[in-house]
Motif scaffolding. Structure first.
Motif, mmCIF file in Angstrom:
data_model
loop_
_atom_site.group_PDB
_atom_site.id
_atom_site.type_symbol
_atom_site.label_atom_id
_atom_site.label_comp_id
_atom_site.label_asym_id
_atom_site.label_seq_id
_atom_site.Cartn_x
_atom_site.Cartn_y
_atom_site.Cartn_z
ATOM 1 N N GLN A 55 38.460 -17.057 0.350
ATOM 2 C CA GLN A 55 37.931 -17.605 1.606
ATOM 3 C C GLN A 55 36.973 -16.622 2.274
ATOM 4 O OE1 GLN A 55 41.141 -17.290 0.794
ATOM 5 N NE2 GLN A 55 42.372 -19.087 1.402
ATOM 6 N N ASN A 56 37.286 -15.310 2.188
ATOM 7 C CA ASN A 56 36.441 -14.292 2.826
ATOM 8 C C ASN A 56 35.162 -14.003 2.046
ATOM 9 O OD1 ASN A 56 38.422 -14.125 4.742
ATOM 10 N ND2 ASN A 56 39.272 -12.182 4.034
ATOM 11 N N GLN A 57 35.096 -14.461 0.797
ATOM 12 C CA GLN A 57 33.857 -14.329 0.032
ATOM 13 C C GLN A 57 32.810 -15.341 0.491
ATOM 14 O OE1 GLN A 57 34.822 -14.501 -4.186
ATOM 15 N NE2 GLN A 57 36.582 -13.131 -3.909
ATOM 16 N N LEU A 58 33.263 -16.399 1.137
ATOM 17 C CA LEU A 58 32.375 -17.455 1.654
ATOM 18 C C LEU A 58 32.099 -17.178 3.131
ATOM 19 C CD1 LEU A 58 34.291 -20.452 0.030
ATOM 20 C CD2 LEU A 58 32.248 -19.330 -0.873
ATOM 21 N N THR A 59 31.139 -16.315 3.399
ATOM 22 C CA THR A 59 30.861 -15.902 4.773
ATOM 23 C C THR A 59 29.699 -16.696 5.361
ATOM 24 O OG1 THR A 59 29.329 -14.175 4.059
ATOM 25 C CG2 THR A 59 31.646 -13.566 4.266
ATOM 26 N N LEU A 60 29.666 -16.745 6.691
ATOM 27 C CA LEU A 60 28.590 -17.452 7.381
ATOM 28 C C LEU A 60 27.241 -16.790 7.117
ATOM 29 C CD1 LEU A 60 27.796 -19.700 9.339
ATOM 30 C CD2 LEU A 60 28.220 -18.108 11.238
ATOM 31 N N GLU A 110 26.472 -1.779 11.035
ATOM 32 C CA GLU A 110 27.284 -0.585 10.825
ATOM 33 C C GLU A 110 26.861 0.547 11.761
ATOM 34 O OE1 GLU A 110 28.850 2.129 7.058
ATOM 35 O OE2 GLU A 110 27.137 0.777 6.826
ATOM 36 N N LYS A 111 25.550 0.701 11.939
ATOM 37 C CA LYS A 111 25.060 1.752 12.832
ATOM 38 C C LYS A 111 25.398 1.458 14.281
ATOM 39 C CE LYS A 111 21.265 3.336 9.896
ATOM 40 N NZ LYS A 111 19.793 3.480 9.746
ATOM 41 N N SER A 112 25.463 0.181 14.626
ATOM 42 C CA SER A 112 25.798 -0.179 16.005
ATOM 43 C C SER A 112 27.299 -0.307 16.221
ATOM 44 C CB SER A 112 25.115 -1.506 16.371
ATOM 45 O OG SER A 112 25.561 -2.547 15.518
ATOM 46 N N GLY A 113 28.083 -0.100 15.162
ATOM 47 C CA GLY A 113 29.535 -0.135 15.280
ATOM 48 C C GLY A 113 30.117 -1.528 15.378
ATOM 49 N N MET A 114 29.380 -2.564 14.989
ATOM 50 C CA MET A 114 29.856 -3.947 15.112
ATOM 51 C C MET A 114 30.165 -4.590 13.762
ATOM 52 S SD MET A 114 27.511 -5.527 18.187
ATOM 53 C CE MET A 114 25.965 -5.231 17.356
ATOM 54 N N LEU A 115 30.118 -3.829 12.683
ATOM 55 C CA LEU A 115 30.370 -4.393 11.353
ATOM 56 C C LEU A 115 31.871 -4.630 11.175
ATOM 57 C CD1 LEU A 115 29.242 -5.223 8.598
ATOM 58 C CD2 LEU A 115 29.594 -2.868 7.834
ATOM 59 N N LYS A 116 32.249 -5.884 10.941
ATOM 60 C CA LYS A 116 33.649 -6.241 10.777
ATOM 61 C C LYS A 116 34.028 -6.428 9.310
ATOM 62 C CE LYS A 116 34.011 -8.535 15.277
ATOM 63 N NZ LYS A 116 34.325 -9.794 15.983
ATOM 64 N N GLN A 117 33.082 -6.885 8.502
ATOM 65 C CA GLN A 117 33.369 -7.118 7.088
ATOM 66 C C GLN A 117 32.250 -6.524 6.239
ATOM 67 O OE1 GLN A 117 34.268 -11.175 6.058
ATOM 68 N NE2 GLN A 117 34.031 -10.832 3.861
ATOM 69 N N PRO A 118 32.565 -5.597 5.340
ATOM 70 C CA PRO A 118 31.522 -4.988 4.511
ATOM 71 C C PRO A 118 30.935 -5.996 3.521
ATOM 72 C CG PRO A 118 33.680 -4.281 3.776
ATOM 73 C CD PRO A 118 33.898 -5.048 5.048
ATOM 74 N N PHE A 119 29.728 -5.698 3.048
ATOM 75 C CA PHE A 119 29.043 -6.553 2.089
ATOM 76 C C PHE A 119 29.525 -6.203 0.685
ATOM 77 C CE2 PHE A 119 24.867 -7.421 -0.251
ATOM 78 C CZ PHE A 119 25.181 -8.765 -0.443
ATOM 79 N N THR A 120 30.076 -7.171 -0.026
ATOM 80 C CA THR A 120 30.647 -6.938 -1.351
ATOM 81 C C THR A 120 29.813 -7.636 -2.424
ATOM 82 O OG1 THR A 120 32.068 -8.892 -1.220
ATOM 83 C CG2 THR A 120 32.954 -6.809 -0.356
ATOM 84 N N ARG A 121 30.062 -7.226 -3.652
ATOM 85 C CA ARG A 121 29.345 -7.867 -4.766
ATOM 86 C C ARG A 121 29.799 -9.313 -4.944
ATOM 87 N NH1 ARG A 121 32.375 -5.818 -10.114
ATOM 88 N NH2 ARG A 121 34.356 -5.214 -9.192
ATOM 89 N N GLN A 122 31.037 -9.625 -4.515
ATOM 90 C CA GLN A 122 31.487 -11.014 -4.582
ATOM 91 C C GLN A 122 30.659 -11.892 -3.637
ATOM 92 O OE1 GLN A 122 33.798 -8.431 -4.131
ATOM 93 N NE2 GLN A 122 34.378 -8.397 -6.298
ATOM 94 N N GLU A 123 30.391 -11.378 -2.438
ATOM 95 C CA GLU A 123 29.560 -12.120 -1.484
ATOM 96 C C GLU A 123 28.133 -12.244 -2.013
ATOM 97 O OE1 GLU A 123 28.386 -11.959 3.286
ATOM 98 O OE2 GLU A 123 29.664 -10.416 2.383
ATOM 99 N N ASN A 124 27.636 -11.197 -2.668
ATOM 100 C CA ASN A 124 26.307 -11.226 -3.282
ATOM 101 C C ASN A 124 26.241 -12.320 -4.355
ATOM 102 O OD1 ASN A 124 24.099 -8.453 -4.247
ATOM 103 N ND2 ASN A 124 23.702 -10.628 -4.084
ATOM 104 N N THR A 125 27.315 -12.449 -5.121
ATOM 105 C CA THR A 125 27.382 -13.481 -6.157
ATOM 106 C C THR A 125 27.382 -14.871 -5.550
ATOM 107 O OG1 THR A 125 28.659 -11.954 -7.539
ATOM 108 C CG2 THR A 125 28.682 -14.269 -8.164
ATOM 109 N N VAL A 126 28.082 -15.025 -4.433
ATOM 110 C CA VAL A 126 28.095 -16.311 -3.727
ATOM 111 C C VAL A 126 26.680 -16.697 -3.294
ATOM 112 C CG1 VAL A 126 28.798 -17.415 -1.565
ATOM 113 C CG2 VAL A 126 30.492 -16.227 -2.970
ATOM 114 N N ILE A 127 25.927 -15.740 -2.774
ATOM 115 C CA ILE A 127 24.553 -16.009 -2.335
ATOM 116 C C ILE A 127 23.689 -16.432 -3.517
ATOM 117 C CG2 ILE A 127 22.463 -14.970 -1.364
ATOM 118 C CD1 ILE A 127 24.286 -13.117 0.261
ATOM 119 N N GLN A 128 23.768 -15.665 -4.597
ATOM 120 C CA GLN A 128 22.962 -15.991 -5.775
ATOM 121 C C GLN A 128 23.294 -17.388 -6.302
ATOM 122 O OE1 GLN A 128 24.382 -15.985 -9.170
ATOM 123 N NE2 GLN A 128 22.424 -16.633 -10.009
#
Length: 649
Positions: A55-60, A110-128
């Motif tokens: 479910q978390n691999q399918l991000t907005l 990340e620089k602004s301190g608001m990153l809640k979920q890191p970018f993963t290769r699974q999410e990258n695969t979902v985009i592709q």
């Protein structure tokens, strides 16, 4: 385009090994291979990274980026559809741009301190997956082939009888409805086979494998730097292409005016479609396509526009009436279209039989090997060594089997969509009777399996070939008096969408398997990408359709060559050979045989020499269009060749 990878022999066929023929020394070889795999393990690099639930691999943010890239890629595919019909693979570009945009966004958060979920290769695969599924509809939707072939613009260029019942002009409403009805069936048809294809048969799926390796590399520190350099280069050439197109616009005052119609090789050559039209698009496509494809295009242009058409034109008044218009299929235009069709059908038939035979042989070997692996020990004979599994494979199999997609879900989904289609499609196309659709859907799962399996072996998707078979079978069944042309073209659309999405989904499962993306997230991203494509692609086509009044006409900026080809295939299937001008049938037989012979020679001589033998399908495209885009693409090949030579120095 044809790509090869994985464990292939020189002819591109998959190499299978029989466990029953292995001796004990193979066990040592397996152990050595396992040790080497451990040293080069990909998954050990990512051991410290937690794999998010499906479910978390399918991000907005993933689907927001996918939506923007889907629009961009749909425009690219649509333009190529309506010009040359040659569509290069965009999987790598989708993975690269998806990584760049989301990585840039997450760096900012990340620089602004608001990153809640890191970018993963699974999410990258979902985009592709989502982007390729969406932009793939721009091809399988038939906007440059069967769907636009139904229009009055293409019917005017043909000479079939009863044209009124064989015309259906594009409209945004019915196009979107049609795509929503037919684009999801292929997804459900192969879902139950994912474990067999990916884990049991270990099919290569070269495109999916290459994309997975690219995504894996991007998410390492070295890969991130490489991706940054690639995107920087992409931005430079994008800017150059945009500024060059903007510059050309100032020197275009109308038709046959400007850089794109400059007689760079002389007026006589220009009259026979030989000129460089300064198109950055075609030059770029030429840099992506293999050298032999571009050379094949040029050879086809020289053979047709340089030799054959001038000779046939000299027969005006003998072979055909001198009073016919240039667009009449009973004149020179008929030779251009039908000889091109003969070459396309010859090439398609050969590759269909070749891939089908490899599929059946490969399936036989897989099943035999599976049986051979279950052997009871015999007295005096050692047991066959158990195959060793690397750490990467253990990890991937564990994750791939974790989130199962229930078989009942796939079956129910297929049946429900089939019922909706049987009821709804005859309302969109009255010529396509409900019992035609029942027959197509009864055969579709088998054909979808064959296409997905063959694609896993050879990386060739024969979706258009299956579509052409549907044109001839359903068109002939319906007959000329009952709208057989529209029935055949609509059946082509149904079949193409089913077998195309089936092979695309299995490619994505392979990518997800190698990047530890959940099968559920892969399936959902494919579904969401397909939904996007069913809306974006018709809207993009509608913009082209409304913006260019001469869309689909010979000599226009967007001639949509395959639309006329597909329509005339349907006419040929319905009316037979009566539609052909004098001596055209003999020439069609000859070029049909030549296409098969060239393919046979390419396979016999092997991979080493086949790269010097032209591809018949590519040769056929300039027969109708001309050689101007082939010259552009050869310039792209020349630039790439010089670039590679310079880098080697």
């Amino acid at each position: 385009m044809e790509r090869r990878g994985g464990d292939h022999n020189e002819n591109g066929s998959y190499i299978f090994s029989d466990l029953s023929d292995r001796d004990l020394s193979d066990g040592k070889a397996d152990k050595k291979r396992l040790e080497d795999d451990e040293k080069e393990s990909i998954e050990r690099i990512f051991d410290s990274q937690e794999i998010p639930p499906w479910q978390n691999q399918l991000t907005l943010r993933a689907f927001a980026v996918s939506f923007l890239l889907a629009i961009l890629f749909s425009f690219i595919v649509m333009k190529l559809n309506l010009t040359t019909g040659i569509i290069p693979s965009l999987n790598v570009s989708a993975g690269l741009l998806g990584f760049f945009f989301v990585k840039t966004w997450t760096k900012f958060l990340e620089k602004s301190g608001m990153l809640k979920q890191p970018f993963t290769r699974q999410e990258n695969t979902v985009i592709q997956t989502c982007v390729v599924a969406s932009s793939g509809i721009a091809f399988s939707g038939g906007f440059g082939s069967y769907l636009f072939g139904m229009s009055s613009a293409e019917a005017k260029q043909s000479a079939e009888t009863g044209a009124a019942q064989n015309i259906k002009d594009p409209a945004l409403g019915w196009m979107i409805g049609f795509l929503f009805i037919v684009s999801f069936l292929g997804l459900f048809s192969v879902v139950p086979l994912r474990k067999i294809m990916i884990i049991d048969f270990k099919l290569t799926y070269p495109s999916g494998t290459a994309t997975a390796h690219l995504i894996n590399s991007f998410h390492t520190p070295q890969g991130a730097n490489l991706a940054r350099k690639q995107v920087r280069a992409l931005g430079k050439f994008f800017s150059f292409s945009f500024l060059w197109g903007f510059f050309q616009w100032f020197f275009t005052a109308g038709d046959d005016c400007g850089f794109s119609n400059f007689p760079s090789l002389g007026l006589k050559a220009y009259q026979n479609k030989f000129y460089f039209d300064f198109s950055a698009t075609y030059v770029g496509v030429g840099m992506i396509c293999p050298y032999i494809i571009n050379i094949s295009l040029l050879i086809g242009g020289i053979l047709s526009w340089g030799v054959m058409w001038p000779l046939i034109d000299a027969k005006k008044g003998d072979w055909y009436s001198a009073d016919l218009s240039k667009s009449s299929l009973h004149g020179l235009q008929g030779y251009k279209v039908f000889i091109a069709i003969a070459m396309i059908l010859g090439d398609g038939l050969y590759n269909f039989l070749k891939v089908l035979s490899r599929t059946l042989i490969g399936l036989f070997h897989q099943l035999r090997n599976k049986e051979a692996g279950i052997v009871l020990p015999i007295a005096g004979r050692p047991s066959p060594p158990s195959p060793t599994i690397s750490y990467d494979d253990q990890r991937r199999i564990q994750l791939f089997l974790k989130d199962q997609i229930p078989t009942w879900f796939a079956i129910v989904g297929y049946v429900v969509i089939a019922i909706v289609s049987i009821v709804a499609l005859p309302h969109i196309f009255p010529q396509l009777k409900w019992y035609y659709i029942v027959v197509i859907y009864a055969l579709a799962p088998t054909l979808a399996f064959c296409n997905a399996y063959g694609c896993g072996l050879t990386d060739w998707s024969l979706a258009s070939t299956y579509g052409k078979l549907a044109i001839f079978i359903i068109g002939a069944w319906a007959g000329a008096g009952h709208g057989g042309v529209i029935a055949g073209l609509a059946a082509c659309g149904v079949m193409m969408n089913i077998v195309s999405t089936a092979s695309d989904l299995m490619q994505d499962f392979k990518t997800g398997y190698l990047t530890l993306a959940s099968p559920r997230s892969m399936f959902m991203s494919q579904v969401i990408g397909t939904i996007m494509g069913c809306i974006i692609s018709p809207c993009v086509f509608w913009l082209f359709y409304k913006a260019f009044n001469d869309l689909g006409l010979p000599g226009s900026e967007y001639p949509a060559p395959y639309a006329l080809v597909y329509r005339n295939m349907a006419i040929l299937g319905v009316e037979g050979f009566s539609a052909l001008p004098k001596h055209c049938l003999t020439l069609c037989y000859a070029f049909f045989a030549v296409a098969i012979l060239i393919n046979l020679i390419r396979d016999v001589v092997g991979k080493k020499w086949s790269k010097f033998i032209p591809v018949p399908m590519a040769m056929a495209i300039p027969f109708y269009l001309g050689s101007y885009f082939a010259i552009d693409m050869c310039v792209g090949s020349l630039i790439l060749f010089l670039w590679e030579k310079t880098n080697n120095l």
